[in-house]
Design a protein around this motif. Structure first.
Motif, PDB file in Angstrom:
ATOM      1  N   VAL A  18     -39.749  12.672 -14.109  1.00 45.50           N
ATOM      2  CA  VAL A  18     -40.911  13.534 -13.854  1.00 45.50           C
ATOM      3  C   VAL A  18     -40.602  14.553 -12.755  1.00 45.50           C
ATOM      4  CG1 VAL A  18     -43.254  13.533 -12.896  1.00 45.50           C
ATOM      5  CG2 VAL A  18     -42.641  11.934 -14.706  1.00 45.50           C
ATOM      6  N   PHE A  19     -40.043  14.082 -11.648  1.00 46.90           N
ATOM      7  CA  PHE A  19     -39.736  14.991 -10.548  1.00 46.90           C
ATOM      8  C   PHE A  19     -38.690  16.026 -10.938  1.00 46.90           C
ATOM      9  CE2 PHE A  19     -41.078  12.535  -6.441  1.00 46.90           C
ATOM     10  CZ  PHE A  19     -42.399  12.724  -6.778  1.00 46.90           C
ATOM     11  N   THR A  20     -37.703  15.624 -11.721  1.00 42.23           N
ATOM     12  CA  THR A  20     -36.664  16.566 -12.141  1.00 42.23           C
ATOM     13  C   THR A  20     -37.230  17.623 -13.081  1.00 42.23           C
ATOM     14  OG1 THR A  20     -34.955  14.890 -11.840  1.00 42.23           O
ATOM     15  CG2 THR A  20     -34.393  16.770 -13.231  1.00 42.23           C
ATOM     16  N   ALA A  21     -38.022  17.207 -14.043  1.00 43.60           N
ATOM     17  CA  ALA A  21     -38.637  18.171 -14.971  1.00 43.60           C
ATOM     18  C   ALA A  21     -39.573  19.111 -14.217  1.00 43.60           C
ATOM     19  CB  ALA A  21     -39.391  17.429 -16.078  1.00 43.60           C
ATOM     20  N   ALA A  22     -40.416  18.547 -13.359  1.00 43.70           N
ATOM     21  CA  ALA A  22     -41.354  19.375 -12.590  1.00 43.70           C
ATOM     22  C   ALA A  22     -40.606  20.297 -11.638  1.00 43.70           C
ATOM     23  CB  ALA A  22     -42.330  18.489 -11.831  1.00 43.70           C
ATOM     24  N   HIS A  23     -39.467  19.843 -11.134  1.00 42.20           N
ATOM     25  CA  HIS A  23     -38.640  20.700 -10.278  1.00 42.20           C
ATOM     26  C   HIS A  23     -38.248  21.970 -11.017  1.00 42.20           C
ATOM     27  CE1 HIS A  23     -35.319  22.377  -8.078  1.00 42.20           C
ATOM     28  NE2 HIS A  23     -34.600  22.253  -9.173  1.00 42.20           N
ATOM     29  N   TYR A  28     -38.476  27.659 -11.528  1.00 37.73           N
ATOM     30  CA  TYR A  28     -38.166  28.800 -12.397  1.00 37.73           C
ATOM     31  C   TYR A  28     -39.368  29.421 -13.087  1.00 37.73           C
ATOM     32  CZ  TYR A  28     -33.394  27.329 -11.631  1.00 37.73           C
ATOM     33  OH  TYR A  28     -32.208  26.997 -11.041  1.00 37.73           O
ATOM     34  N   TRP A  29     -40.404  28.666 -13.356  1.00 38.09           N
ATOM     35  CA  TRP A  29     -41.554  29.219 -14.061  1.00 38.09           C
ATOM     36  C   TRP A  29     -42.734  29.503 -13.143  1.00 38.09           C
ATOM     37  CZ3 TRP A  29     -41.378  31.133 -18.808  1.00 38.09           C
ATOM     38  CH2 TRP A  29     -40.315  30.758 -19.624  1.00 38.09           C
TER      39      TRP A  29
END
Length: 152
Positions: A18-23, A28-29
């Motif tokens: 979760v933290f990696t995806a949200a990072h 970037y977005w």
């Protein structure tokens, strides 16, 4: 492995994902172009831009973590979540001010790699690679803080 340790391991794996995806979404977005340009500048302008970026970045991680906890039944304790999010936010801010990360790279013998691609207008730079690896590493540390054993 005792049940509570298994549960902590599952929470760690899910929180890391979760933290990696949200990072990536936050960096970037969600981050604005102006924040990206200004966050490393000296003085108030840089600090303000970096703080704004880190605030939205951390909010994104918090929302993603809350959703995962709710839908996956992870049993995350919110004091741990707050502590993990604070680790993520503080280390993100430190790196994104740029000068501290550059100083760390110099101190550990990575200055030459840090400067790869500098001033050539290319997307892939040593500084960018060190920045992203720093963030992902700290996402894992923050996930461990969140996931901790149930006995605390």
């Amino acid at each position: 492995m005792p049940h509570s340790d298994q549960t902590a391991a599952v929470r760690f794996a899910a929180t890391t994902a979760v933290f990696t995806a949200a990072h990536h979404v936050g960096d970037y977005w969600i981050q604005t172009h102006d924040q990206a340009l200004a966050k490393g500048r000296p003085g108030r302008e840089g600090r303000r831009a970096c703080a704004a970026h880190v605030a939205t970045y951390t909010l994104g991680q918090a929302v993603a973590l809350a959703a995962a906890d709710r839908y996956l039944g992870l049993g995350i304790r919110w004091r741990r979540a707050a502590a993990g999010l604070a680790v993520s936010a503080a280390t993100h801010y430190l790196a994104d001010r740029r000068a501290p990360l550059e100083a760390i790279a110099e101190r550990i013998g990575k200055a030459e790699f840090h400067d790869v691609g500098r001033g050539h207008g290319c997307l892939g730079t040593g500084a960018g690679a060190l920045d992203q690896s720093w963030h992902i590493g700290w996402c894992a540390v923050a996930a461990a803080v969140v996931a901790g054993p149930e006995r605390t």
